[in-house]
Design a protein around this motif. Structure first.
Motif, PDB file in Angstrom:
ATOM      1  N   HIS A  75       0.822  -1.214   0.000  1.00  0.00           N
ATOM      2  CA  HIS A  75       0.000   0.000   0.000  1.00  0.00           C
ATOM      3  C   HIS A  75       0.856   1.264   0.000  1.00  0.00           C
ATOM      4  O   HIS A  75       0.410   2.319  -0.465  1.00  0.00           O
ATOM      5  N   ARG A  76       2.087   1.174   0.492  1.00  0.00           N
ATOM      6  CA  ARG A  76       2.973   2.336   0.473  1.00  0.00           C
ATOM      7  C   ARG A  76       3.305   2.756  -0.962  1.00  0.00           C
ATOM      8  O   ARG A  76       3.506   3.939  -1.236  1.00  0.00           O
ATOM      9  N   VAL A  77       3.375   1.803  -1.852  1.00  0.00           N
ATOM     10  CA  VAL A  77       3.648   2.129  -3.254  1.00  0.00           C
ATOM     11  C   VAL A  77       2.457   2.862  -3.853  1.00  0.00           C
ATOM     12  O   VAL A  77       2.616   3.864  -4.559  1.00  0.00           O
ATOM     13  N   ALA A  78       1.255   2.373  -3.578  1.00  0.00           N
ATOM     14  CA  ALA A  78       0.051   3.019  -4.109  1.00  0.00           C
ATOM     15  C   ALA A  78      -0.056   4.460  -3.615  1.00  0.00           C
ATOM     16  O   ALA A  78      -0.310   5.388  -4.408  1.00  0.00           O
ATOM     17  N   ARG A  79       0.143   4.667  -2.328  1.00  0.00           N
ATOM     18  CA  ARG A  79       0.037   6.023  -1.787  1.00  0.00           C
ATOM     19  C   ARG A  79       1.122   6.932  -2.359  1.00  0.00           C
ATOM     20  O   ARG A  79       0.893   8.116  -2.623  1.00  0.00           O
ATOM     21  N   TYR A  80       2.318   6.387  -2.558  1.00  0.00           N
ATOM     22  CA  TYR A  80       3.393   7.170  -3.182  1.00  0.00           C
ATOM     23  C   TYR A  80       3.006   7.578  -4.597  1.00  0.00           C
ATOM     24  O   TYR A  80       3.232   8.717  -5.015  1.00  0.00           O
ATOM     25  N   LEU A  81       2.452   6.639  -5.371  1.00  0.00           N
ATOM     26  CA  LEU A  81       2.073   6.937  -6.747  1.00  0.00           C
ATOM     27  C   LEU A  81       1.021   8.040  -6.814  1.00  0.00           C
ATOM     28  O   LEU A  81       1.061   8.900  -7.702  1.00  0.00           O
ATOM     29  N   GLU A  82       0.095   8.031  -5.877  1.00  0.00           N
ATOM     30  CA  GLU A  82      -0.916   9.090  -5.850  1.00  0.00           C
ATOM     31  C   GLU A  82      -0.277  10.445  -5.549  1.00  0.00           C
ATOM     32  O   GLU A  82      -0.633  11.472  -6.145  1.00  0.00           O
ATOM     33  N   GLU A  83       0.681  10.443  -4.639  1.00  0.00           N
ATOM     34  CA  GLU A  83       1.398  11.681  -4.329  1.00  0.00           C
ATOM     35  C   GLU A  83       2.213  12.145  -5.541  1.00  0.00           C
ATOM     36  O   GLU A  83       2.237  13.339  -5.864  1.00  0.00           O
ATOM     37  N   LEU A  84       2.867  11.201  -6.210  1.00  0.00           N
ATOM     38  CA  LEU A  84       3.657  11.548  -7.398  1.00  0.00           C
ATOM     39  C   LEU A  84       2.762  12.104  -8.492  1.00  0.00           C
ATOM     40  O   LEU A  84       3.115  13.093  -9.157  1.00  0.00           O
ATOM     41  N   ALA A  85       1.602  11.485  -8.700  1.00  0.00           N
ATOM     42  CA  ALA A  85       0.676  11.973  -9.728  1.00  0.00           C
ATOM     43  C   ALA A  85       0.251  13.402  -9.425  1.00  0.00           C
ATOM     44  O   ALA A  85       0.214  14.262 -10.314  1.00  0.00           O
ATOM     45  N   GLY A  86      -0.051  13.671  -8.166  1.00  0.00           N
ATOM     46  CA  GLY A  86      -0.435  15.028  -7.782  1.00  0.00           C
ATOM     47  C   GLY A  86       0.698  16.016  -7.987  1.00  0.00           C
ATOM     48  O   GLY A  86       0.473  17.152  -8.451  1.00  0.00           O
ATOM     49  N   THR A  87       1.926  15.589  -7.677  1.00  0.00           N
ATOM     50  CA  THR A  87       3.090  16.461  -7.867  1.00  0.00           C
ATOM     51  C   THR A  87       3.290  16.755  -9.345  1.00  0.00           C
ATOM     52  O   THR A  87       3.630  17.885  -9.729  1.00  0.00           O
ATOM     53  N   TYR A  88       3.063  15.734 -10.193  1.00  0.00           N
ATOM     54  CA  TYR A  88       3.194  15.979 -11.632  1.00  0.00           C
ATOM     55  C   TYR A  88       2.124  16.941 -12.132  1.00  0.00           C
ATOM     56  O   TYR A  88       2.421  17.849 -12.926  1.00  0.00           O
ATOM     57  N   HIS A  89       0.889  16.743 -11.716  1.00  0.00           N
ATOM     58  CA  HIS A  89      -0.184  17.632 -12.182  1.00  0.00           C
ATOM     59  C   HIS A  89       0.098  19.081 -11.791  1.00  0.00           C
ATOM     60  O   HIS A  89      -0.139  20.001 -12.579  1.00  0.00           O
ATOM     61  N   ARG A  90       0.643  19.272 -10.594  1.00  0.00           N
ATOM     62  CA  ARG A  90       0.975  20.643 -10.163  1.00  0.00           C
ATOM     63  C   ARG A  90       2.126  21.209 -10.997  1.00  0.00           C
ATOM     64  O   ARG A  90       2.131  22.393 -11.352  1.00  0.00           O
ATOM     65  N   PHE A  91       3.105  20.378 -11.312  1.00  0.00           N
ATOM     66  CA  PHE A  91       4.192  20.799 -12.200  1.00  0.00           C
ATOM     67  C   PHE A  91       3.636  21.186 -13.569  1.00  0.00           C
ATOM     68  O   PHE A  91       3.975  22.244 -14.125  1.00  0.00           O
ATOM     69  N   ASP A 117       0.723  22.158 -14.438  1.00  0.00           N
ATOM     70  CA  ASP A 117      -0.083  23.381 -14.407  1.00  0.00           C
ATOM     71  C   ASP A 117       0.777  24.635 -14.270  1.00  0.00           C
ATOM     72  O   ASP A 117       0.342  25.736 -14.625  1.00  0.00           O
ATOM     73  N   SER A 118       1.994  24.509 -13.756  1.00  0.00           N
ATOM     74  CA  SER A 118       2.852  25.670 -13.496  1.00  0.00           C
ATOM     75  C   SER A 118       3.965  25.840 -14.522  1.00  0.00           C
ATOM     76  O   SER A 118       4.485  26.951 -14.692  1.00  0.00           O
ATOM     77  N   CYS A 119       4.360  24.758 -15.172  1.00  0.00           N
ATOM     78  CA  CYS A 119       5.531  24.793 -16.052  1.00  0.00           C
ATOM     79  C   CYS A 119       5.158  24.311 -17.450  1.00  0.00           C
ATOM     80  O   CYS A 119       4.878  23.114 -17.645  1.00  0.00           O
ATOM     81  N   ARG A 120       5.153  25.215 -18.404  1.00  0.00           N
ATOM     82  CA  ARG A 120       4.808  24.825 -19.773  1.00  0.00           C
ATOM     83  C   ARG A 120       5.929  23.964 -20.348  1.00  0.00           C
ATOM     84  O   ARG A 120       7.102  24.331 -20.316  1.00  0.00           O
ATOM     85  N   VAL A 121       5.547  22.835 -20.906  1.00  0.00           N
ATOM     86  CA  VAL A 121       6.532  21.897 -21.427  1.00  0.00           C
ATOM     87  C   VAL A 121       6.831  22.156 -22.901  1.00  0.00           C
ATOM     88  O   VAL A 121       7.994  22.294 -23.296  1.00  0.00           O
ATOM     89  N   LEU A 122       5.806  22.229 -23.718  1.00  0.00           N
ATOM     90  CA  LEU A 122       5.999  22.343 -25.176  1.00  0.00           C
ATOM     91  C   LEU A 122       5.840  23.789 -25.644  1.00  0.00           C
ATOM     92  O   LEU A 122       5.052  24.552 -25.082  1.00  0.00           O
ATOM     93  N   ALA A 135      11.827  25.654 -29.627  1.00  0.00           N
ATOM     94  CA  ALA A 135      12.177  24.810 -28.498  1.00  0.00           C
ATOM     95  C   ALA A 135      13.519  25.245 -27.931  1.00  0.00           C
ATOM     96  O   ALA A 135      14.403  25.684 -28.664  1.00  0.00           O
ATOM     97  N   THR A 136      13.675  25.150 -26.624  1.00  0.00           N
ATOM     98  CA  THR A 136      14.903  25.564 -25.953  1.00  0.00           C
ATOM     99  C   THR A 136      15.481  24.393 -25.159  1.00  0.00           C
ATOM    100  O   THR A 136      14.907  23.305 -25.104  1.00  0.00           O
ATOM    101  N   ALA A 137      16.617  24.658 -24.523  1.00  0.00           N
ATOM    102  CA  ALA A 137      17.218  23.646 -23.645  1.00  0.00           C
ATOM    103  C   ALA A 137      16.274  23.303 -22.499  1.00  0.00           C
ATOM    104  O   ALA A 137      16.232  22.160 -22.030  1.00  0.00           O
ATOM    105  N   LEU A 138      15.499  24.284 -22.053  1.00  0.00           N
ATOM    106  CA  LEU A 138      14.518  24.036 -20.995  1.00  0.00           C
ATOM    107  C   LEU A 138      13.423  23.088 -21.492  1.00  0.00           C
ATOM    108  O   LEU A 138      12.955  22.218 -20.741  1.00  0.00           O
ATOM    109  N   THR A 139      13.008  23.251 -22.743  1.00  0.00           N
ATOM    110  CA  THR A 139      12.007  22.342 -23.317  1.00  0.00           C
ATOM    111  C   THR A 139      12.482  20.898 -23.215  1.00  0.00           C
ATOM    112  O   THR A 139      11.749  20.008 -22.761  1.00  0.00           O
ATOM    113  N   THR A 140      13.717  20.674 -23.650  1.00  0.00           N
ATOM    114  CA  THR A 140      14.269  19.313 -23.624  1.00  0.00           C
ATOM    115  C   THR A 140      14.369  18.793 -22.193  1.00  0.00           C
ATOM    116  O   THR A 140      14.019  17.631 -21.919  1.00  0.00           O
ATOM    117  N   ALA A 141      14.840  19.626 -21.267  1.00  0.00           N
ATOM    118  CA  ALA A 141      14.979  19.204 -19.876  1.00  0.00           C
ATOM    119  C   ALA A 141      13.625  18.817 -19.293  1.00  0.00           C
ATOM    120  O   ALA A 141      13.499  17.827 -18.569  1.00  0.00           O
TER     121      ALA A 141
END
Length: 570
Positions: A507-523, A525-530, A537-543
């Motif tokens: 269950h620790r893996v499941a709870r971690y994955l939910e936290e990771l998913a939330g962290t990604y969604h927040r990223f 929403d705040s950081c444009r990728v493409l 495209a810049t070096a930041l795009t690739t990173a």
């Protein structure tokens, strides 16, 4: 401030990631160096705690190593911390080490060191998170082990999901795991099963102590179809055929249901084989040789009270019939004879009284129960629909089965829902929640994060953008707060897997994955990728593409441990 590396670092200095596990090794190395030069008189600890501080202002990671060593060193914790901080700050990938409070060491990573975690995750692929901490251990993992007298019920389904996930976790930590299903295909319950099939074939009501449910009639018809003229034979022959073929057909159905859930066993072990092979007699003889067997009232007993049990246990009844406990003794010795270092057994809460007697029998064989045996007890599962318990099965009469649950919510949701909670907690599986395609459905929330990243990477390909070579990505671009949060979360994955394996806690893996998913969604929403429109495209795009790919890798690997798919489209 105790130590800091000033100025821009050369690119090669931070060529590797600084993950929590790597930091533990660095801290251990720094302590060992201080001991070697006589600056610190302590034993170098085997285990070092490195954690993410709750307050980001306290750095990327923190360790309490100075507080742990202070007493042995005979020095104040802050003095020990100051001694270690300078050497620690000089290590590659570390920008600063501050002494805080009573002697905590707060570690700030160099720009780019944290970013290398993304590169390491993508480069490692399916291997990211796997370790060898349990290498060399041969484990026999027994779970489900239901009587072959009916379909797997919802409680057994929980063990199927958790047990399989635990097996995957243990293997991800380097253990050699054999998954085993113990078939209780001997004894009175099998006699009742055969009589129930016989009655159903004759069109009669099943015996009062027999098995109900439409599956009894289905299996009875299959047995009769296999053996034309069966019902014209003598009654005792009929019962023998219904017993043999009925168990075989029921086991095949159980295996089919488990495979449909994605659960496969290495061994299906028959209790009957213990009776037929003479293993029970050999087990009793061994225990007798060791002086733990006595006779009373015509029965043969094992003196388990010598090993902490609340009462002695019968091995052979006065009528000469062996007990289930005798079979347990023989079965344990068989597992050990097959070379397993540790026997892990997963049982339902109604078997909690079984723990003491099993530990006693292990001790009576001459083994150490703490080293060679592990019993995990799990609580009940309730299936809810519209907030009310679902009590009736279509086929099994008065129980909900594995097939019922999978039909109601699907394979992925079944596995995730049952593995998501600690096994010592009773859980309610709400059909409405687990079939909803919204963020309040935990498995949808995690899978959607993976699908969202897959969409980003597909769109990048459409724009002609690629990750490129690992050596070319400029991870020093990843300095946004949300990027750092995501990188630290990715870096935690190996530790999460190791802890979950050692604590037997999928269950620790499941709870971690939910936290990771939330962290990604927040990223996201705040950081444009493409880039948009005519933007280049810049070096930041690739990173950021590498960061997205790293997150997808971890989500995929974590879901795989739970036996759940990682869809690329939803």
């Amino acid at each position: 401030m105790a130590g800091r590396v000033d100025g821009a670092a050369e690119a090669g200095q931070y060529a590797r990631a600084v993950t929590p596990e790597q930091l533990r090794n660095v801290v251990r190395t720094v302590v060992a160096a201080a001991v070697d030069r006589g600056a610190l008189a302590v034993e170098v600890p085997d285990e070092v705690v490195v954690e993410r501080p709750k307050n980001r202002a306290h750095g990327d990671y923190a360790t309490n190593i100075a507080l742990r060593l202070a007493k042995a060193a005979g020095r104040p914790p802050r003095e020990v911390a100051e001694l270690l901080a300078g050497d620690l700050a000089a290590q590659p990938g570390i920008a600063a080490v501050d002494v805080a409070g009573p002697g905590f060491l707060n570690i700030t990573l160099a720009q780019g060191a944290l970013g290398r975690i993304a590169v390491d995750a993508v480069t490692a692929g399916a291997a990211y998170g796997r370790t060898e901490v349990l290498a060399g251990q041969r484990l026999n993992l027994e779970f489900v082990s239901s009587n072959p007298t009916g379909p797997v019920h919802i409680g057994g389904t929980r063990w199927a999901a958790v047990g399989d996930a635990l097996g995957r976790l243990l293997e991800a930590s380097g253990a050699d795991v054999t998954r085993e299903f113990y078939l209780n295909d001997a004894g009175a319950q099998i006699d009742r099963f055969a009589k129930s099939l016989h009655a159903a074939a004759l069109g009669r009501p099943v015996p009062e102590d027999g098995y109900a449910g439409s599956y009894i009639g289905e299996i009875a018809r299959q047995v009769v179809a296999r053996e034309p003229g069966l019902l014209d034979r003598p009654a005792d022959e009929q019962l023998a055929v219904f017993r043999a073929h009925g168990v075989e057909l029921m086991v095949a159905e159980i295996r089919s249901s488990l495979v449909a859930l994605g659960v496969e066993f290495d061994v299906f072990f028959s209790e009957t084989s213990l009776h037929e092979s003479g293993a029970l007699e050999k087990a009793v003889a061994r225990l007798r040789e060791q002086g733990h067997v006595f006779e009373h009232d015509g029965a043969v007993w094992l003196r388990t009270t010598d090993f902490g049990d609340d009462k002695d246990r019968v091995l052979i009844r006065a009528d000469g019939e062996p007990t289930y406990f005798a079979a347990d003794c023989a079965y344990y010795l068989d597992k050990r004879a097959r070379g397993f270092d540790r026997v892990v057994i997963m049982l339902a809460s109604d078997h909690s009284g079984y723990v003491g007697r099993y530990k006693a029998l292990v001790a009576a064989t001459g083994d150490d129960p703490d080293a060679h045996l592990e019993i995990l007890i799990g609580q009940l599962v309730n299936l809810l629909r519209d907030g009310e318990p679902v009590r009736m099965s279509k086929r099994a009469g008065n129980v909900v089965t594995l097939d019922d649950l999978v039909e109601a919510i699907g394979v992925d949701a079944t596995r995730y829902a049952l593995a998501r909670a600690s096994v010592d907690q009773q859980i309610d599986v709400d059909v409405d929640q687990w079939t909803r395609k919204t963020n309040d459905n935990p498995v949808f929330y995690v899978q959607y994060a993976h699908a969202r990243i897959s969409s980003v990477l597909r769109n990048a390909t459409d724009l002609g953008l690629a990750l490129g070579e690992a050596r070319d990505v400029d991870v020093t671009q990843l300095v946004h707060e949300r990027e750092s949060d995501l990188l630290r979360a990715i870096g935690e994955f190996p530790r999460v897997l190791t802890a979950a394996a050692e604590l037997r806690a999928p269950h620790r893996v499941a709870r971690y994955l939910e936290e990771l998913a939330g962290t990604y969604h927040r990223f996201y929403d705040s950081c444009r990728v493409l880039p948009r429109g005519d933007e280049e495209a810049t070096a930041l795009t690739t990173a950021r593409l590498w960061l997205c790919a790293a997150t997808a890798t971890v989500l995929r690997n974590g879901l795989d441990v739970l036996g759940v798919s990682a869809p690329e489209r939803m």
